[in-house]
Write a protein that holds these residues in place. Structure first.
Motif, PDB file in Angstrom:
ATOM      1  N   GLN A 122       0.828  -1.200   0.000  1.00  0.00           N
ATOM      2  CA  GLN A 122       0.000   0.000   0.000  1.00  0.00           C
ATOM      3  C   GLN A 122       0.867   1.257   0.000  1.00  0.00           C
ATOM      4  N   ALA A 123       2.016   1.188   0.667  1.00  0.00           N
ATOM      5  CA  ALA A 123       2.934   2.333   0.645  1.00  0.00           C
ATOM      6  C   ALA A 123       3.435   2.587  -0.774  1.00  0.00           C
ATOM      7  N   ILE A 124       3.680   1.513  -1.517  1.00  0.00           N
ATOM      8  CA  ILE A 124       4.109   1.658  -2.915  1.00  0.00           C
ATOM      9  C   ILE A 124       2.995   2.285  -3.736  1.00  0.00           C
ATOM     10  N   ARG A 125       1.761   1.833  -3.516  1.00  0.00           N
ATOM     11  CA  ARG A 125       0.627   2.395  -4.253  1.00  0.00           C
ATOM     12  C   ARG A 125       0.462   3.888  -3.960  1.00  0.00           C
ATOM     13  N   ASP A 126       0.614   4.259  -2.694  1.00  0.00           N
ATOM     14  CA  ASP A 126       0.285   5.620  -2.270  1.00  0.00           C
ATOM     15  C   ASP A 126       1.432   6.606  -2.414  1.00  0.00           C
ATOM     16  N   ARG A 127       2.690   6.154  -2.204  1.00  0.00           N
ATOM     17  CA  ARG A 127       3.787   7.105  -2.055  1.00  0.00           C
ATOM     18  C   ARG A 127       5.013   6.787  -2.900  1.00  0.00           C
ATOM     19  N   PHE A 128       4.825   6.000  -3.943  1.00  0.00           N
ATOM     20  CA  PHE A 128       5.948   5.659  -4.825  1.00  0.00           C
ATOM     21  C   PHE A 128       5.520   5.867  -6.278  1.00  0.00           C
ATOM     22  N   ALA A 129       6.318   6.620  -6.999  1.00  0.00           N
ATOM     23  CA  ALA A 129       6.056   6.840  -8.427  1.00  0.00           C
ATOM     24  C   ALA A 129       7.234   6.314  -9.229  1.00  0.00           C
ATOM     25  N   TYR A 130       6.913   5.517 -10.245  1.00  0.00           N
ATOM     26  CA  TYR A 130       7.951   4.965 -11.129  1.00  0.00           C
ATOM     27  C   TYR A 130       7.819   5.628 -12.497  1.00  0.00           C
ATOM     28  N   ILE A 131       8.909   6.220 -12.964  1.00  0.00           N
ATOM     29  CA  ILE A 131       8.914   6.909 -14.262  1.00  0.00           C
ATOM     30  C   ILE A 131       9.938   6.237 -15.164  1.00  0.00           C
ATOM     31  N   ARG A 132       9.474   5.799 -16.340  1.00  0.00           N
ATOM     32  CA  ARG A 132      10.364   5.142 -17.310  1.00  0.00           C
ATOM     33  C   ARG A 132      10.342   5.957 -18.609  1.00  0.00           C
ATOM     34  N   PRO A 133      11.207   7.005 -18.717  1.00  0.00           N
ATOM     35  CA  PRO A 133      11.156   7.872 -19.905  1.00  0.00           C
ATOM     36  C   PRO A 133      11.535   7.131 -21.183  1.00  0.00           C
ATOM     37  N   GLU A 134      10.819   7.453 -22.249  1.00  0.00           N
ATOM     38  CA  GLU A 134      11.139   6.902 -23.563  1.00  0.00           C
ATOM     39  C   GLU A 134      11.487   8.008 -24.556  1.00  0.00           C
ATOM     40  N   ASP A 135      11.318   9.260 -24.156  1.00  0.00           N
ATOM     41  CA  ASP A 135      11.685  10.386 -25.013  1.00  0.00           C
ATOM     42  C   ASP A 135      12.185  11.525 -24.129  1.00  0.00           C
ATOM     43  N   GLN A 144       5.935  18.980 -17.502  1.00  0.00           N
ATOM     44  CA  GLN A 144       4.777  19.131 -16.630  1.00  0.00           C
ATOM     45  C   GLN A 144       4.448  17.815 -15.913  1.00  0.00           C
ATOM     46  N   GLU A 145       4.646  16.686 -16.605  1.00  0.00           N
ATOM     47  CA  GLU A 145       4.343  15.389 -15.993  1.00  0.00           C
ATOM     48  C   GLU A 145       5.220  15.141 -14.767  1.00  0.00           C
ATOM     49  N   ILE A 146       6.519  15.334 -14.920  1.00  0.00           N
ATOM     50  CA  ILE A 146       7.391  15.071 -13.782  1.00  0.00           C
ATOM     51  C   ILE A 146       7.214  16.142 -12.708  1.00  0.00           C
ATOM     52  N   GLY A 147       6.946  17.384 -13.139  1.00  0.00           N
ATOM     53  CA  GLY A 147       6.658  18.431 -12.161  1.00  0.00           C
ATOM     54  C   GLY A 147       5.425  18.113 -11.349  1.00  0.00           C
ATOM     55  N   GLN A 148       4.417  17.532 -12.017  1.00  0.00           N
ATOM     56  CA  GLN A 148       3.192  17.143 -11.319  1.00  0.00           C
ATOM     57  C   GLN A 148       3.484  16.056 -10.282  1.00  0.00           C
ATOM     58  N   ALA A 149       4.284  15.061 -10.677  1.00  0.00           N
ATOM     59  CA  ALA A 149       4.618  13.979  -9.746  1.00  0.00           C
ATOM     60  C   ALA A 149       5.371  14.520  -8.533  1.00  0.00           C
ATOM     61  N   MET A 150       6.320  15.428  -8.772  1.00  0.00           N
ATOM     62  CA  MET A 150       7.070  16.013  -7.669  1.00  0.00           C
ATOM     63  C   MET A 150       6.151  16.844  -6.759  1.00  0.00           C
ATOM     64  N   HIS A 151       5.241  17.582  -7.375  1.00  0.00           N
ATOM     65  CA  HIS A 151       4.322  18.418  -6.598  1.00  0.00           C
ATOM     66  C   HIS A 151       3.363  17.571  -5.777  1.00  0.00           C
ATOM     67  N   ASP A 152       2.842  16.499  -6.378  1.00  0.00           N
ATOM     68  CA  ASP A 152       1.846  15.676  -5.686  1.00  0.00           C
ATOM     69  C   ASP A 152       2.451  14.889  -4.524  1.00  0.00           C
ATOM     70  N   LEU A 153       3.643  14.303  -4.743  1.00  0.00           N
ATOM     71  CA  LEU A 153       4.229  13.413  -3.743  1.00  0.00           C
ATOM     72  C   LEU A 153       5.187  14.106  -2.774  1.00  0.00           C
ATOM     73  N   ARG A 154       5.824  15.179  -3.224  1.00  0.00           N
ATOM     74  CA  ARG A 154       6.861  15.824  -2.422  1.00  0.00           C
ATOM     75  C   ARG A 154       7.849  14.784  -1.889  1.00  0.00           C
ATOM     76  N   PRO A 155       8.516  14.056  -2.765  1.00  0.00           N
ATOM     77  CA  PRO A 155       9.376  12.949  -2.330  1.00  0.00           C
ATOM     78  C   PRO A 155      10.606  13.439  -1.574  1.00  0.00           C
ATOM     79  N   THR A 156      11.092  12.596  -0.684  1.00  0.00           N
ATOM     80  CA  THR A 156      12.353  12.884   0.008  1.00  0.00           C
ATOM     81  C   THR A 156      13.540  12.318  -0.757  1.00  0.00           C
ATOM     82  N   PHE A 157      13.285  11.367  -1.660  1.00  0.00           N
ATOM     83  CA  PHE A 157      14.373  10.675  -2.351  1.00  0.00           C
ATOM     84  C   PHE A 157      13.979  10.423  -3.801  1.00  0.00           C
TER      85      PHE A 157
END
Length: 372
Positions: A122-135, A144-157
């Motif tokens: 559940q922690a992975i579902r809620d607080r982990f984002a995996y990004i696999r860029p292809e371009d 904007q996509e990665i900015g959105q992920a950073m804004h939504d999660l505010r990750p520490t790592f």
């Protein structure tokens, strides 16, 4: 951050921004970096130097500095991704969020390892984002996509795996210091400005003797790091059903708070930890990062001991001290010391030869792990 790019840049916005990405508030304009800085906190003694708070060793010492750029380098299959994922699992267990940017692997591989390390689903579902860029980042809405992920999660790592492939994707040359700096400004520094500890995963140069502190490619990779750089030296291979071991050394520590928790080494690096991963099967692995333990016993030049043992093993007859020295080479004193340690520890037997000579032969194989 990523909002100051030119509208005419290749891959810029050509269609209306999706509503899903419109929730990111416009960032406040940063202060001009050429403006003189306020030094009052340094002068009045209230300044607090950064301390590593992301990830941790078994004794609680942190691994990465928040808001700074780091690097984890090592040979292929030396445990770089496992090392990073151990820190990911630690952050998730602490209730923090992580964004993993991957130019090499795929989601099943990364998430599968996280689950094997015991990360909560559940922690992975809620607080982990995996990004696999292809371009590239500057195509379409990627910024904007990665900015959105950073804004939504505010990750520490935020680990970034596969820097070599990531730079190539952006048309940058790995060995060009200018391109390395550009890649840092394009992707790594904006992430760090969110307050996350960023850690790139990279390869060391192939020449083990001459690589020193540098990874493959530009010198700027080391110079541009404002956190820490770890070099992983594999001692025992990792694999399913195996217990792998890697020595973790500090090549750079810009804030200077990590080296005091490490031991000096003859290589000029500092021995920070031993990373041990015990794989029971594909679904369960135990990872630990042990602090270094200073050896207070007699000096044991294990790499020279191995060379002496090899010389005695391949010799057709017992060898005297001079015969060992001729075959091993190097300094005579350290060869004598290595030979004495092998005798003291029962690996080598000594018999009397003609004219009082001391002849040496192997009593049992020297299979000990060699510390270089």
């Amino acid at each position: 951050m990523w909002d100051g790019w030119e509208a005419g840049e290749p891959g810029g916005l050509v269609v209306p921004e999706p509503a899903r990405l419109a929730v990111v508030p416009p960032p406040a304009g940063p202060a001009p970096t050429w403006r003189p800085r306020d030094l009052e906190d340094v002068l009045d003694g209230t300044y607090k130097p950064p301390v590593p708070t992301v990830g941790h060793r078994e004794d609680g010492v942190g691994l990465f500095y928040a808001g700074r750029m780091h690097s984890i380098v090592g040979e292929s299959e030396g445990g770089k991704t496992w090392f990073a994922l151990m820190a990911v699992a630690s952050e998730l267990a602490a209730g923090n969020a992580v964004v993993f940017i991957d130019f090499e692997d795929d989601a099943p591989g990364v998430v599968g390892r996280l689950l094997a390390l015991g990360a909560d689903r559940q922690a992975i579902r809620d607080r982990f984002a995996y990004i696999r860029p292809e371009d590239p980042l500057n195509v379409g809405f990627n910024r904007q996509e990665i900015g959105q992920a950073m804004h939504d999660l505010r990750p520490t790592f935020v680990p970034v795996d596969g820097v070599t492939e990531g730079m190539a994707m952006h048309g940058m040359e790995l060995k060009d210091n200018t391109d390395v700096a550009k890649f840092g400004r394009l992707l790594l520094r904006p992430i760090a400005e969110f307050g996350a500890a960023v850690a790139t995963l990279d390869h060391v140069v192939k020449d083990k003797e001459g690589r020193g502190r540098y990874a493959i490619g530009g010198v700027h990779k080391l110079n541009g790091i404002n956190g820490a750089m770890y070099i992983l030296e594999n001692r025992k291979p990792f694999g399913v059903g195996l217990t792998g071991k890697t020595t973790v050394r500090i090549a750079k520590d810009r804030p200077g708070q990590l080296r005091r928790h490490a031991l000096p080494h003859s290589s000029g690096l500092h021995w920070f930890a031993d990373f041990v991963l015990k794989s029971h099967d594909e679904t369960f692995a135990e990872a630990a990062l042990y602090k270094p333990v200073e050896d207070t016993g007699p000096f044991r030049p294990t790499s020279v001991m191995k060379k002496v043992a090899d010389a005695l093993t391949t010799a057709h007859e017992p060898l005297g001290v001079r015969g060992v020295q001729d075959r091993v080479g190097g300094g005579k004193e350290i060869v004598r010391t290595a030979l004495a340690r092998l005798v003291d520890e029962g690996y080598v037997t000594v018999t009397s030869g003609p004219r009082g000579a001391q002849l040496h032969s192997m009593a049992k194989p020297f299979t000990e792990e060699v510390e270089e």
